[in-house]
Design a protein around this motif. Sequence first.
Motif, short mmCIF file in Angstrom:
data_model
loop_
_atom_site.label_atom_id
_atom_site.label_comp_id
_atom_site.label_asym_id
_atom_site.label_seq_id
_atom_site.Cartn_x
_atom_site.Cartn_y
_atom_site.Cartn_z
N HIS A 1 0.82 -1.22 0.00
CA HIS A 1 0.00 0.00 0.00
C HIS A 1 0.86 1.26 0.00
O HIS A 1 0.36 2.34 0.29
CB HIS A 1 -0.92 0.02 1.22
N SER B 1 -7.01 9.80 -3.22
CA SER B 1 -5.79 9.05 -2.93
C SER B 1 -6.02 7.56 -2.87
O SER B 1 -5.08 6.78 -2.94
CB SER B 1 -5.18 9.52 -1.61
N SER B 2 -7.28 7.13 -2.77
CA SER B 2 -7.54 5.71 -2.59
C SER B 2 -7.61 4.97 -3.92
O SER B 2 -7.82 3.78 -3.94
CB SER B 2 -8.86 5.51 -1.84
N THR B 3 -7.45 5.65 -5.04
CA THR B 3 -7.46 5.00 -6.34
C THR B 3 -6.06 4.98 -6.91
O THR B 3 -5.25 5.86 -6.66
CB THR B 3 -8.42 5.73 -7.29
N GLU B 4 -5.78 3.99 -7.73
CA GLU B 4 -4.41 3.74 -8.17
C GLU B 4 -3.94 4.68 -9.27
O GLU B 4 -2.74 4.75 -9.55
CB GLU B 4 -4.30 2.30 -8.67
N GLU C 1 2.14 3.24 -2.17
CA GLU C 1 1.75 4.35 -3.03
C GLU C 1 0.62 5.16 -2.40
O GLU C 1 0.66 6.39 -2.35
CB GLU C 1 1.32 3.81 -4.40
N GLU C 2 -0.37 4.46 -1.87
CA GLU C 2 -1.51 5.16 -1.26
C GLU C 2 -1.09 5.82 0.05
O GLU C 2 -1.53 6.93 0.36
CB GLU C 2 -2.63 4.15 -0.99
N ARG D 1 0.46 9.10 -0.64
CA ARG D 1 -0.51 10.16 -0.95
C ARG D 1 -1.13 10.72 0.33
O ARG D 1 -1.33 11.93 0.46
CB ARG D 1 -1.60 9.60 -1.86
#
Length: 1010
Positions: free
Chosen positions: A945, A980-983, A947-948, A951
């Motif tokens: 996780h 931020s919760s989407t890739e 990456e998220e 963010r």
Amino acid sequence: MKAMQMEKKPFNNIPLILSILSLISLSPSSPFTFALNQEGLFLQQVKNSLSDPSGSLSSWSDQDATPCNWTGITCKYPGSSASPSVISVNLSGAALSGSFPTFLCRLSHLSVLSLYNNSINSSLPLSISSCKSLTYLDLSENLIDGPVPYTLSDLPHLRYLNLDANYMSGDIPASFGKFRRLETLIMTGNFFNGTISPFLGNITSLKRLQLAYNPFRPSQLAPELGNLTNLEDLWLTNCGLFGSIPSSFGKLSRLVNLDVAENGLTGSIPCFIFQLKNIVQMELYNNSFTGELPAGWANLTQLRRFDASMNRLTGTIPNDLCELPLESLHLYENQLDGTLPDTIAKSPNLFELRIFSNRLTGSLPSELGQNSPLQTLDVSRNQFSGEIPRHLCAKGELAELLMIYNSFSGNIPANLEQCRSLSRVRLRNNRLSGAVPAGFWGLPHAYLLDLANNILSGNISYMIQGAKNLSTLSFSNNKISGNLPDEIGMLENLIEFSASYNKLNGEIPSSLVKLDQLIKIDLHNNNLSGEIPGGIQYLKQLNELNLANNKLSGEIPEEIGNLSGLNYLDLSSNNFSGEIPLGLQNLKLNKLNLSCNQFSGPIPPLFAREVYRDSFLENSGLCGGFAGLCSRESKGRNQVYLWLLRLSFAIAAFILLVGLVVLMWKYKNIEKINHGVIMTKWTSFHKLGFSVSEISDCIDEENVIGSGASGKVYKVVLSNGEAVAVKKLLERSAKDDTSFSSVDSEIDEFEVEVQTLGKIRHKNIVRLFCCCDTQTCKLLVYEYMPNGSLGDLLHGSRGGSLDWRTRFKIALDAAEGLSYLHHDCVQPIVHRDVKSNNILLDGDFGAKVSDFGVAKIVQAANKGAECMSVVAGSCGYIAPEYAYTLRVNEKSDIYSFGIVLLELVTGRRPVDPEFGEKDLATWVCTKLNQRGIRDVIDPNLDCSHKEEICRVLNISLLCTSPLPINRPSMRRVVKMLLDSSTEFKTKIAEKGCKLSPYSSDDNSKQSSIV
């Protein structure tokens, strides 16, 4: 004689035995070794003086002849018969702790010593000067405190000295001027509180001088620093500097990086900077520079990044600045005016241009982007006009196109529909006209498409189905017509859909109810017809539904009452008919408007109150408890119904009055002897299934589940099996009014919490069932939250078990609760004590904001920050400006929420002995600058996780900006968290998160992690 000969026989074999032993000792596989040499014995003393919990020094064995094979040890082998010498000790990141090991200085040939990233926790001894052979000394990222030893300058061969990220204080010793070979001096991120010594100008061998982020006393830049003619890197960010840049700096001809950002430097940007012909990066942002940018930039042919944002510059951008092969140009938040030169389009390496929030006029160069791989263009909040340049995406790399609040006109360039790299498009508040290119609706990587407040026309293309990543679609206040295409239902990531004030017609597509992530639907002021599509109950996240001023008909679906998160419902000025569903009473509505329709029948009892009068106006067949609501035509038809309704209310009121009289008589002056509680005043805010006595009987020490400065919290299990939480506030004397968490003297904590929570209805705000005032204490009865507070869970024994998905859900829930307080309450509410302990968790780890004991209702938005009589809040969460100005507004809450986000990301408490005098926000920024993202993220979190998490960390840095104006609104924070919760939002570099500036719609200038 024989016996004597037998006794002497062994002596004849001694030479042979010695020869054999000699051969064995020289064999590599021999179990026999020589004794450890002297340098090995010194290192054994070093090992014994340090704590080594991870076993990093386990290979340091006294079974070896020399330490040359030990971990971190490098030896020099002189050849011949001489024994090897230790020349390097590198114990970086070995998790060692203890005092500085002075035995290292017994190694006479030691030239390199690195104890980087350990926990050395003492002051440096003066005897460090006995390490005479040192050329390289790295003690960064330890816990070293106290002053810098003045004897360091006695190391005659020292070339590299790094003391970064410690707790050292005092002055930089004047003796440092005696260094003759020092090339690198790094002392960033400490607590030096003297001044930047002019004696540093004597170290003419210096190539790298970094003193940033120290609380130096305010001082001017020493002209003597201009003597450092070999200097290549000068980093003095946030060093308390004021005054102008000395003219002597023009002699720093080898300078590659000049960073004096975040100081109080004044005057104009001097012309002598054009003598710095090797300069690559120049950081002057967040100072008080004035005047115009000087001409002469053509001399700086190596310049790739220039940042003079957040100053007081005026005038225009010089043409020769635009002709440089810049990679990044930042000039926002100044007072630049004039036009943007055509020469800026000639820069072959320009990939980022941010010049928002100035007074620039004219049109953008028509060739902008044609000659450079432009990735980001932000010209927002200027006075630009003319058309959007056609070649912005000529190289196919444009990702962010931000042009809001200008006067651009003409069509959106048709070739932009081929720009598949676009991810963020904001063209709001311009004068753009014509049809939106068909492919522009379906940009595959775009997550934000904002076209609001223009004069755009045409239809919404079916190609919108290609915008799979779109989370925000806004084109309100245009002239777009035609039907809403069914393909909108394929935008599975859509969160906000705003299309008000257009000319849309036809029915609302039934596919819209498939978008279960939708939070906002705003379609008011169009020509839509038909009914509200069935299945609307599947929009579980819906918070706002505005369909006003259309031609919609039919009945309101009963299923709307199942949308637990809905708090804004406006169906006014349509042709809806039938009765108002009773299920609407299940909603926690902040706004309800059903006026100007054709509803009939009774108003649901919950809404038959004066506060809802304007919600039902001009419905000819609708009647309820409001005088004059029904039209004259319908009064006769409903008169019998009205009399029956009034009679029912009268009977109910009589029964209630009799019950109250009996209750008062029964409990008057009756004391609950067991607990000493006398109920004198009871106020309920919800329909209750329990009595006063049940609560008072269970206020026992055995039921305490928490305590604080204002009292204790009890868990009370009622007779029906339901659990509630009871907060018992002890009476305070007048002298307590000045306590750290007290509120204004005219209103006590109990009254504030009752007034605030009693009228709030939101899924992310803890429910207050009732309150009672007794002779000895005051009680507040809340819903019980079985998982306790976030603070206890995160920092307690179960903290490591909270996975990232759960933490993110908690962050989003809490943000929505605060957003409701700030933006959706009729009078905005500032919580003033946001912290992880005031975020409670239900059985499913849903988060709710609680504890409004110090909340403040902001009477009018235009009054700005309101001055409090005392500081309210908790240590580690208080915004910097609040602590010394006592001025409170919603930005104070946002800072505190940013600290909560940092807790979720790092797993650390807001204050920790490891931070010293730093707070969590400063510690995180320091770590990011020094080590990157790796040392910040909680190691218990799953790296998948990352990456998220990066963010969310970026959002937390926004929220904790030292300048309140730079912090986003809570509504914006909610949006950013959802984004931020989407890739697809942000690409993270392979090595982790990298720093990049914010953009105009963040209204900030601070490094971020995206």
